[in-house]
Write an enzyme that holds these catalytic residues in place. Structure first.
Site, PDB file in Angstrom:
ATOM      1  N   ARG A 189       0.880  -1.183   0.000  1.00  0.00           N
ATOM      2  CA  ARG A 189       0.000   0.000   0.000  1.00  0.00           C
ATOM      3  C   ARG A 189       0.907   1.220   0.000  1.00  0.00           C
ATOM      4  NH1 ARG A 189      -5.364   1.162   3.581  1.00  0.00           N
ATOM      5  NH2 ARG A 189      -6.110  -0.225   1.945  1.00  0.00           N
ATOM      6  N   HIS A 221      -7.250   0.723  -6.430  1.00  0.00           N
ATOM      7  CA  HIS A 221      -7.419  -0.183  -5.279  1.00  0.00           C
ATOM      8  C   HIS A 221      -8.037  -1.490  -5.808  1.00  0.00           C
ATOM      9  CE1 HIS A 221      -7.696  -1.521  -1.281  1.00  0.00           C
ATOM     10  NE2 HIS A 221      -8.579  -0.690  -0.773  1.00  0.00           N
ATOM     11  N   GLN A 278      -9.984  -4.144  -3.676  1.00  0.00           N
ATOM     12  CA  GLN A 278     -11.298  -3.631  -3.268  1.00  0.00           C
ATOM     13  C   GLN A 278     -12.317  -3.837  -4.392  1.00  0.00           C
ATOM     14  OE1 GLN A 278     -12.230  -2.041  -0.191  1.00  0.00           O
ATOM     15  NE2 GLN A 278     -14.192  -2.585  -1.098  1.00  0.00           N
ATOM     16  N   ASP A 315     -17.486   6.690  -1.610  1.00  0.00           N
ATOM     17  CA  ASP A 315     -16.274   6.557  -0.782  1.00  0.00           C
ATOM     18  C   ASP A 315     -16.042   7.911  -0.117  1.00  0.00           C
ATOM     19  OD1 ASP A 315     -13.838   5.736   0.328  1.00  0.00           O
ATOM     20  OD2 ASP A 315     -12.711   5.893  -1.561  1.00  0.00           O
ATOM     21  N   CYS A 365     -16.486   1.193   0.393  1.00  0.00           N
ATOM     22  CA  CYS A 365     -15.322   0.369   0.743  1.00  0.00           C
ATOM     23  C   CYS A 365     -14.960   0.477   2.216  1.00  0.00           C
ATOM     24  CB  CYS A 365     -14.134   0.768  -0.124  1.00  0.00           C
ATOM     25  SG  CYS A 365     -13.569   2.460   0.157  1.00  0.00           S
ATOM     26  N   ARG A 408     -13.580  -8.694   1.199  1.00  0.00           N
ATOM     27  CA  ARG A 408     -12.168  -8.361   1.003  1.00  0.00           C
ATOM     28  C   ARG A 408     -11.318  -9.615   1.242  1.00  0.00           C
ATOM     29  NH1 ARG A 408      -9.971  -3.445   1.012  1.00  0.00           N
ATOM     30  NH2 ARG A 408      -8.234  -4.739   0.341  1.00  0.00           N
TER      31      ARG A 408
END
Ligand code: CP
Ligand code: NVA
Length: 300
Positions: free
Chosen positions: A96, A123, A126, A215, A255, A283
């Site tokens: 990340r 991402h 996700q 988001d 998310c 996830r």
């Protein structure tokens, strides 16, 4: 094979990952048996770290977690040297990062798969969890419509590409200056979306969709822009009125982490249409499917 961006996947590969994510965990076997996987985080995480570590263990492997500042990427030593060294220990490196370019530099020198666990650009794990969640709810997603309301950010970009690859209509409601570029819109059509529409009014964007996604308005690394963003995005809150314009079966997705009263009202995220916890649980399904695929021959 690396997974830095969803567009690196073919439609067929993405479909297989979604199918794999919906299967019983035991069916994936132990492709990481006797192996280790490096997890590097330059930013905080709850879902991604926990689901990645759990997935690696469930696939028979052992995760080795380090914070970005502990490894000291480009501070203690170069990203390239770190990658070359870790590639000699592990079966894969998942990271990340603040800057997507870091992942590209890792991929350029790595002899093992590099996986994006969130960058400023995308991402992917996700998005795969989001597709698994929608497929579980609605079956075949091809020809169905999805809406994104808010910032066209890393999560939005990966989700839009995944929806395009599975043949979904993509409807975006983003403020001017925070939306997809024309090149991205063309790319989504070329990737397989039957249509891609941009709106400024969320109530129009959600018409006929089976899922409304949003988001945070301020992603990690954008904290200094928070006050400006709160003002720009205030008409883009997903409310019960927004949801009432979608298909009656529509689900709400996010998310997480969420900010009730900002991008979504509490009654929506805590209401009957919300699938955010199921989505977060997927996830783990997504991480398992991706790590198993990368650990197998098929991804080489
Ligand atoms: N959705 C997501 O990636 O959450 P974390 O930042 O907690 O990992
Ligand atoms: N867009 C958000 C997602 C967090 C999981 C961020 O990048 O901070």
């Amino acid at each position: 094979m690396n997974l830095l961006e969803i567009k690196q996947l073919s439609s067929q590969s993405l479909r297989k990952l979604v199918t794999s994510g919906l299967q019983k965990p035991e069916s994936l076997g132990s492709p990481l048996s006797g192996k280790t996987a490096a997890l590097i985080f330059e930013k905080p995480s709850a879902r991604t770290r926990h689901s990645s570590e759990a997935a690696i263990v469930q696939l028979g492997g052992h995760p080795v977690y380090t914070r970005g500042d502990e490894v000291g990427m480009d501070v203690r030593e170069s990203v390239e040297d770190i990658t070359r060294v870790l590639a000699g220990y592990h079966a894969l490196i998942a990271a990340r990062v603040f800057d997507h370019e870091t992942l590209r530099r890792m991929a350029a020198v790595s002899t093992i798969p590099i996986v994006n666990l969130l960058s400023d650009l995308e991402h992917p794990l996700q998005a795969i969890a989001d597709m698994i969640t929608m497929a579980e709810e609605f079956g075949d997603l091809s020809g169905k419509s999805v809406a994104w309301v808010g910032d066209f950010n890393n999560v939005a970009r990966s989700l839009s590409w995944a929806c395009a690859l599975l043949g979904m209509h993509v409807r975006l409601a983003c403020p001017a200056g925070y939306d997809a570029t024309d090149e991205e819109l063309q790319g989504l059509l070329a990737a397989g979306a039957p249509s891609v529409e941009q709106y400024r009014d969320p109530r129009l964007a959600v018409e006929g969709v089976i899922a409304v996604h949003t988001d945070t308005w301020t992603s990690m690394g954008q904290e200094e822009e928070r006050e400006i963003r709160l003002a720009v995005f205030s008409p883009f809150q997903v409310t019960a009125e927004t949801m009432s314009n979608a298909d009656p079966r529509a689900i709400f997705m996010h998310c997480l982490p969420a900010h009730r009263g900002e991008e979504v009202s509490a009654d929506v995220i805590d209401g009957a249409q919300s699938r955010v916890i199921r989505q977060a649980h997927h996830r783990l399904s997504s991480a398992r499917a991706v790590f198993a695929w990368l650990a197998s021959e098929g991804a080489q």
